[in-house]
Design a protein around this motif. Structure first.
Motif, short mmCIF file in Angstrom:
data_model
loop_
_atom_site.label_atom_id
_atom_site.label_comp_id
_atom_site.label_asym_id
_atom_site.label_seq_id
_atom_site.Cartn_x
_atom_site.Cartn_y
_atom_site.Cartn_z
N ILE A 26 -9.98 -2.18 5.09
CA ILE A 26 -10.07 -1.83 6.47
C ILE A 26 -10.32 -0.61 7.05
N VAL A 41 3.26 -2.11 7.86
CA VAL A 41 1.91 -2.66 7.46
C VAL A 41 0.78 -2.15 8.60
N GLU A 42 1.14 -2.10 9.79
CA GLU A 42 0.26 -1.53 10.88
C GLU A 42 0.00 -0.28 10.69
N ARG A 86 9.03 5.89 16.09
CA ARG A 86 10.11 4.97 16.78
C ARG A 86 10.92 6.31 17.46
N LEU A 123 6.76 -5.07 9.27
CA LEU A 123 5.23 -5.42 9.94
C LEU A 123 4.50 -4.16 10.50
N GLU A 124 5.49 -3.41 11.27
CA GLU A 124 4.88 -2.21 11.98
C GLU A 124 4.33 -1.18 10.48
N ARG A 166 -3.16 -11.97 21.20
CA ARG A 166 -2.85 -11.32 20.14
C ARG A 166 -1.34 -11.26 19.55
N TYR A 167 -1.49 -11.04 18.19
CA TYR A 167 0.10 -10.97 17.65
C TYR A 167 0.64 -9.71 18.07
N ARG A 186 13.31 -8.68 14.68
CA ARG A 186 12.49 -7.73 15.30
C ARG A 186 12.89 -6.31 15.93
N SER A 221 3.60 -7.31 16.91
CA SER A 221 4.31 -6.98 15.84
C SER A 221 5.94 -6.47 15.77
N ASP A 222 5.93 -5.85 17.17
CA ASP A 222 7.41 -5.63 17.50
C ASP A 222 7.82 -5.50 18.76
N SER A 223 9.03 -5.36 19.15
CA SER A 223 9.35 -5.70 20.22
C SER A 223 9.69 -4.28 21.09
N GLY A 224 9.89 -3.32 20.33
CA GLY A 224 10.46 -2.28 21.08
C GLY A 224 9.45 -1.40 21.73
N ASP A 225 8.18 -1.61 21.77
CA ASP A 225 7.23 -0.84 22.57
C ASP A 225 6.00 -1.81 22.97
N VAL A 280 -2.78 0.98 7.92
CA VAL A 280 -4.28 1.09 8.27
C VAL A 280 -4.45 2.35 9.08
N ARG A 300 -4.37 -1.27 17.75
CA ARG A 300 -3.40 -2.30 18.35
C ARG A 300 -4.09 -2.79 19.91
N ALA A 329 -0.88 -8.20 10.55
CA ALA A 329 -0.32 -6.60 11.11
C ALA A 329 -1.56 -5.70 10.94
N MET A 330 -2.50 -6.03 10.01
CA MET A 330 -3.70 -5.00 9.94
C MET A 330 -4.85 -5.16 11.06
N ARG A 331 -4.42 -6.01 12.02
CA ARG A 331 -5.12 -6.12 13.12
C ARG A 331 -6.65 -6.54 13.09
N LEU A 368 1.69 -13.05 8.32
CA LEU A 368 1.78 -11.93 9.28
C LEU A 368 1.33 -10.45 8.77
N THR A 369 1.44 -10.25 7.41
CA THR A 369 1.01 -8.97 6.97
C THR A 369 -0.32 -8.75 7.23
N ARG A 389 -13.53 0.52 9.17
CA ARG A 389 -13.34 0.89 10.67
C ARG A 389 -13.81 2.21 10.90
#
Lengths: 326, 326, 326
Positions: free
Chosen positions: B72, B296-297, B157, B293-294, C318-319, B287, C321-325, B300, B41, C106-108, C102-103, B76
């Protein structure tokens, strides 16, 4: 001084045909191959002798195993690999073969590996582009790294192949594997035999410097190794090859048949195998005799050696895209 | 001492099934995953713990996202990646699965990732080759890295998933995602619920250690997270699943339905989504609730952790291609 | 401070349209391109300014040469490259374009290169994902790196393109190459001409700030360079383009026709060529005039420069992916 830092002075910037090589070249290739074979097996990382080089795999014919073998070989040496395969866009857009070759060469790859259904294709690519080229199979003509990996596999087992009796059985007529193997094994002074039905032998086979047989049992007499070629099933509909069952009865390898061969006779196959046709499944799985997977393993090592050595050849004739400047 | 330099002593050279893991293994995976998640991230480069290793992706079923995620992850960490997908040449040439597996293994990859439509395929590849193997989905059996990334997403979370109520809704019968998730969430002491029409539930679901529902509103009662499975439209023609409209009415997730769940209930989906069928578009885009999407993130990051850890397992049982020597 | 260590302060995190750039940006791109061009030609390895970065090539339209050019450019700078092409699994599974975008985001990935048949696609991907994006062709709209490599090729030859007369001939209506070239050449103060039959000219071409011709001989008068566009044969069945023979007679380039142009007039083509239709084979092979392969060579260098420069732009939006953190 070479790019890869060998003290060797390998004289070829491309490998198109076994006929390009002399016995000293082959020895150089096998010495490097042995180092890579041992490192790969031990999980030891190779020296990155092609670090940052760009290799293009240009496969106009599909081939999982050969493409993978070159890709792994190049990446282990630190090269970037770009794969093109049959049906790529520019080709289907009607671009001429020469334009495709020149276009990719203008991207300044350091190496290209070419597989094509037309005899002479790799030679053509090497000539028009000036890029260091490895022939990964051109029609029924040659497949030099296959012959090198086969001979390397036997050399690892025996010390040398000179004086050994080696039989190639199957569709010699359409086989680039057979042509390259005969050329290399003859160069290394093996006693080479071919066995095939008359319909699958080239007309000039009697001038290849080998003994030709139509009967497999006779041909196997005293052999130290026997290599079964893959049957191309599309030839059957053409009437050149009998049914699976007939082919197996006449030319299929199995344990019983190997009684005629020398004790410890090794069994080879370039893959992919048709089990139960050109080779019996139980024989293919007999690790005392079959060195088929060792051939695959040797393939990566031999290709690492070939890519390194042709890259080290200097001066590497490079393609020049324009005349107006440097 | 392990190749990757962890102090951990991860005991598995392959990951085929969630059942292979114990809670400590999972904690190790999540700890490394958290490091990779944060680095990815932040755009921080990972330590190249797989530098120079060779990973083969063997995908007999197509999957854009899973293949990309493993590719990926491996790159990496510094690995070379070779991709094979359904329809590759050797496979279409009629080679047996075992011969394909053994051939690729003879090229001495360090790792292989296998996706196949047959349950047990990854286990089979691991067994016959001895190469470190990750199961990327085998029929309706297991998809362990999907379950790990799901549980990791929730753990990030919540701190932990133990004691949380988690519902999986949809085609449980054909879902390897559901099977792996149930196994992992049970191991982590979550309160797991399944919801599906009777035609899409396995007969033995009552012995999975979960609560089974047919009514979605009942099932959602007090849930902390709900995971919608992807509807395979080909099942509809088979009569197992009603029309899109009926399915949505009975089992589709939307904001209104989530009123029954616990406040802040999270919404998950393994992707790709059929918006308007198993999940409402507005909910997928919310969101505050959807962590799709999290997931998916996290995928990786979790795959980086898994590849590192199984590579560090020693001794790594390696495939031996011949018996005649070392 | 930028990630790539340039002293430049390149202000764009994406390159979607030539209209995004000002003349200073173009000069920056050309300066870096010149360094890469010379290094590539000399076989000198590039500085790994994108070491460990992840680039995704998202090609919804097939293109051998453009994909290869971006892949080689990115790998030479040390990036990991993941290729997706038309027909990838998630796309065929009915996932929406936004969900696919978006998917993958999300792999950054650090960079994405997008080719799509719809005008505006690259802009859309850049906007919804926030990932640094290069437009590799969006419908009939733009193909900015093609225009940059064309102008760079001419700049290398001439020092600058300002004041030079440059003709683009062919299917202007459907050509993103023409649109991007007109925008860039106008910005650089070239004297730009277009030539096409009326059916292949956009209605608003008279407002593009160029001179429009229907007769090729007139249009060539005094030109310093002429660029032939590729004829899309599928347009012929639509009646927009006459037969090969007629097209060649009216709009095909050959040596005789170039008599009208300025001495030393250069000949360009974006490739792949239809020899004998829009360009005569002998002219395409005339290295005194044709710079077609130099364009390809410039393409890798220009794309290296563009990828470096947009990566160096800070802050790189940068994109999230979530708002919670974080």
């Amino acid at each position: 001084m070479s790019r890869t830092g060998f003290s060797y002075d390998f004289p070829h910037a491309s490998l198109v045909s076994i006929g390009d090589l002399n016995p000293l070249d082959v020895r150089m290739i096998f010495e490097r191959s042995a180092v890579h074979f041992d490192n790969n097996r031990a999980g030891t990382r190779a020296e990155r002798t092609l670090d940052g080089a760009t290799l293009i795999n240009l496969f106009f014919e599909n081939s999982t195993r050969t493409l993978a073998s070159f890709e792994i070989a190049a990446k282990r040496l630190g090269a970037h690999v770009i794969n093109f395969s049959a049906g790529s866009a520019s080709i289907s857009k009607g671009e001429s073969l020469e334009d495709t070759a020149l276009t990719l060469a203008a991207m300044r790859p350091d190496l290209q590996v070419v597989r094509h259904s037309a005899a002479g294709a790799a030679q053509y690519f090497a000539r028009v582009t000036g890029v260091s080229t490895v022939n990964a199979g051109d029609g029924a003509h040659e497949h030099p790294t296959q012959a090198l990996l086969d001979a390397f596999t036997l050399t690892r087992r025996w010390g040398e192949v000179g004086g050994r009796r080696i039989l190639i059985v199957g569709d010699i007529l359409h086989s680039r594997v057979a042509r390259s193997n005969v050329a290399l094994l003859n160069m290394l002074h093996a006693d080479v035999r071919l066995c095939a039905p008359a319909t699958l032998l080239p007309e000039d086979a009697d001038r290849w410097g080998v003994q030709v047989f139509h009967d497999l049992d006779e041909a196997l007499e005293g052999c130290d190794a026997v290599m079964a070629l893959r049957i191309q099933r599309e030839r059957m509909s053409g009437g050149l090859i009998p049914s699976d069952r007939e082919y197996r009865a006449l030319y299929g390898l199995d344990h019983a048949r190997l009684e005629r061969a020398a004790p410890g006779c090794l069994v080879m196959h370039p893959g992919p195998m048709n089990r139960g046709v050109e080779i019996d499944g139980a024989l293919a799985d007999d690790r005392e005799r079959a060195v088929i997977l060792e051939q695959v393993e040797a393939g990566v090592a031999v290709r690492m050696a070939v890519l390194e050595l042709i890259s080290s050849a200097s001066p590497n004739q490079r393609y020049v895209s324009d005349s107006g400047d440097a």
